[in-house]
Design a protein around this motif. Structure first.
Motif, PDB file in Angstrom:
ATOM      1  N   TRP A  84      23.172  21.727 -13.262  1.00  0.00           N
ATOM      2  CA  TRP A  84      21.938  21.193 -12.672  1.00  0.00           C
ATOM      3  C   TRP A  84      21.254  22.349 -11.926  1.00  0.00           C
ATOM      4  N   GLU A  85      20.089  22.096 -11.358  1.00  0.00           N
ATOM      5  CA  GLU A  85      19.285  23.195 -10.806  1.00  0.00           C
ATOM      6  C   GLU A  85      19.744  23.597  -9.397  1.00  0.00           C
TER       7      GLU A  85
ATOM      8  N   GLU B 298      22.854  25.172   4.846  1.00  0.00           N
ATOM      9  CA  GLU B 298      21.521  24.548   4.851  1.00  0.00           C
ATOM     10  C   GLU B 298      21.268  23.721   6.104  1.00  0.00           C
ATOM     11  N   ARG B 299      19.997  23.524   6.377  1.00  0.00           N
ATOM     12  CA  ARG B 299      19.478  22.570   7.364  1.00  0.00           C
ATOM     13  C   ARG B 299      20.128  22.674   8.753  1.00  0.00           C
TER      14      ARG B 299
ATOM     15  N   TYR C 203      28.048  22.795  -4.525  1.00  0.00           N
ATOM     16  CA  TYR C 203      27.665  21.616  -3.730  1.00  0.00           C
ATOM     17  C   TYR C 203      28.725  20.497  -3.776  1.00  0.00           C
TER      18      TYR C 203
ATOM     19  N   ASP D 148      22.432  16.752   3.398  1.00  0.00           N
ATOM     20  CA  ASP D 148      21.227  16.929   4.236  1.00  0.00           C
ATOM     21  C   ASP D 148      21.444  16.251   5.574  1.00  0.00           C
TER      22      ASP D 148
ATOM     23  N   GLU E 271      17.212  11.582   1.546  1.00  0.00           N
ATOM     24  CA  GLU E 271      17.716  12.827   2.136  1.00  0.00           C
ATOM     25  C   GLU E 271      16.634  13.467   2.988  1.00  0.00           C
TER      26      GLU E 271
ATOM     27  N   GLY F 272      16.600  17.096  -5.946  1.00  0.00           N
ATOM     28  CA  GLY F 272      16.910  18.529  -5.892  1.00  0.00           C
ATOM     29  C   GLY F 272      15.864  19.298  -5.111  1.00  0.00           C
ATOM     30  N   TRP F 273      15.372  20.400  -5.677  1.00  0.00           N
ATOM     31  CA  TRP F 273      14.362  21.212  -4.981  1.00  0.00           C
ATOM     32  C   TRP F 273      12.950  20.699  -5.250  1.00  0.00           C
TER      33      TRP F 273
ATOM     34  N   GLN G 154       9.049  18.930   1.510  1.00  0.00           N
ATOM     35  CA  GLN G 154      10.138  17.999   1.852  1.00  0.00           C
ATOM     36  C   GLN G 154      10.401  18.076   3.354  1.00  0.00           C
TER      37      GLN G 154
ATOM     38  N   TRP H 257       9.526  24.078  -1.093  1.00  0.00           N
ATOM     39  CA  TRP H 257      10.529  24.923  -1.757  1.00  0.00           C
ATOM     40  C   TRP H 257       9.956  25.628  -2.968  1.00  0.00           C
TER      41      TRP H 257
HETATM   42  C1  DGJ Z   1      17.498  18.955  -1.590  1.00  0.00           C
HETATM   43  C2  DGJ Z   1      17.923  19.248  -0.189  1.00  0.00           C
HETATM   44  O1  DGJ Z   1      17.087  18.575   0.662  1.00  0.00           O
HETATM   45  C3  DGJ Z   1      17.905  20.731   0.068  1.00  0.00           C
HETATM   46  O2  DGJ Z   1      18.281  20.983   1.374  1.00  0.00           O
HETATM   47  C4  DGJ Z   1      18.828  21.364  -0.914  1.00  0.00           C
HETATM   48  O3  DGJ Z   1      20.133  20.908  -0.676  1.00  0.00           O
HETATM   49  C5  DGJ Z   1      18.424  21.012  -2.330  1.00  0.00           C
HETATM   50  N1  DGJ Z   1      18.377  19.578  -2.498  1.00  0.00           N
HETATM   51  C6  DGJ Z   1      19.364  21.585  -3.346  1.00  0.00           C
HETATM   52  O4  DGJ Z   1      18.984  21.169  -4.619  1.00  0.00           O
END
Ligand code: DGJ
Length: 343
Positions: free
Chosen positions: A77-78, A123-124, A147, A179, A228, A248-249, A285, A306
């Protein structure tokens, strides 16, 4: 001699002033989606971040994404990523002009098993201040490159500008945590909001008094709704959570929800974004909601736009949250400043 001095002085001053002028370019408006430069003239690098207000200064913490974005060979996946560099911190008094304070939680390069090794995902990050212990506490999403780890990591510091000491990671309340954000209520109690159960359900977890661990009291919310990017604020005694869907992104539609009590029942209101591309959250996002200190009922909604194939160049979309007769909107603005709240 006097003539030479007279002639040279303005030349020397002009040459000397040039770099100073380049540095001193002041930001006077928020320009969502544009490159946003810090006080040194470098693009701000603080993604998926949050803000802490402490003693007259705002601190912005975020993922310091440096270098090439890659899609691992094994990816199904991406899961685009950059190497972990650490958490960056900026400080500001006006929310527009930010001074780089450095990487306050750096990557750990010499231990491939460490959560903060460049090969992992960080992240975050969000930082809260604990009045009782006098410590600044950082919570972040700590991941393996694929992940699958789904943990929360915690770090502490005696100063808002770091350095932070990493304490370790765990699955809060023994469930996945991706998240996430942390929120301190007026009574000093702090809560972690995190996407769990494969991002299908949002947990709200009361932290211990020192903010370092889950207390064991938690609720499951938005069950199987796949929310999320939680961003939380309190207005007029009620709690609000802005969040995104799970794509995802790539961008999707935002939703805001309200609750009378933080561990109580949450009710979805709908999409607060208005204007062009509001159904795609302006191609961004949510990440945080920051109250503007000194202004009543004034908040900034912080989003990340993103760029999945060049994550370092992902942009910030900061917009005003407007509240009229209790109704909350986040309207698109190409250019705005805090005076919008005085109208
Ligand atoms: C969405 C999340 O909100 C980001 O922080 C990051 O984890 C991406 N997904 C990764 O695809």
């Amino acid at each position: 001699m006097v003539y030479i001095a007279k002639f040279l002085l303005p030349v020397v001053m002009f040459m000397g002033l040039l770099p100073i002028q380049a540095q001193a370019q002041k930001n006077t408006s928020f320009m969502p989606g544009e490159v946003w430069k810090d006080t040194d003239g470098n693009p701000i690098n603080a993604h998926g971040g949050g803000v802490l207000y402490h003693e007259g200064t705002y601190y912005w913490y975020g993922e310091y994404k440096k270098g090439k974005t890659i899609l691992p060979e094994w990816a199904t996946w991406e899961c685009y990523r950059t190497d972990v560099t650490g958490v960056g911190c900026y400080s500001s008094r006006d929310l527009l002009n930010w001074k780089f304070e450095g990487i306050v939680l750096p990557a750990v390069k010499d231990d491939p098993n460490h959560d903060l090794h460049p090969s992992k995902v960080l992240e975050r990050p969000k930082v809260i201040y604990n009045k009782k212990t006098g410590k600044f506490v950082m919570w972040a999403h700590v991941e393996s490159a694929d992940y699958s780890k789904a943990c929360a990591g915690v770090a502490v510091s005696d100063s808002p500008a770091g350095p932070f000491t990493y304490l370790g990671s765990f699955r809060p309340n023994d469930v996945m945590s991706r998240d996430q954000t942390v929120f301190v209520d007026d009574d000093g109690r702090a809560y972690q909001f995190y996407s769990s159960e494969n991002n299908e359900t949002m947990y709200i977890s009361l932290l211990t008094d020192d903010y370092l661990k889950p207390s064991g009291r938690f609720t499951r919310n938005f069950i199987k709704e796949s929310r999320e990017a939680p961003a939380v604020f309190k207005y007029n005694g009620k709690y609000y959570m802005l969040s995104s869907g799970c794509t995802g992104w790539d961008p999707n539609i935002a939703e805001i929800a309200v609750a009378d009590s933080i561990m109580g029942t949450w009710k979805t209101i709908g999409n607060p974004c208005t204007g062009p591309d509001a159904d795609k959250t302006f191609y961004a996002q949510s990440t945080y909601m920051q109250p503007i200190i000194g202004k009543k009922d004034a908040y900034i909604a912080m989003f990340d736009r993103w760029k999945k194939k060049d994550l370092e160049d992902s942009r910030y979309v900061w917009l005003p949250v407007l509240i009229k007769n209790g109704a909350i909107t986040i309207p698109w603005h190409e250019k705005w400043n805090l005076e919008i709240f005085d109208k």
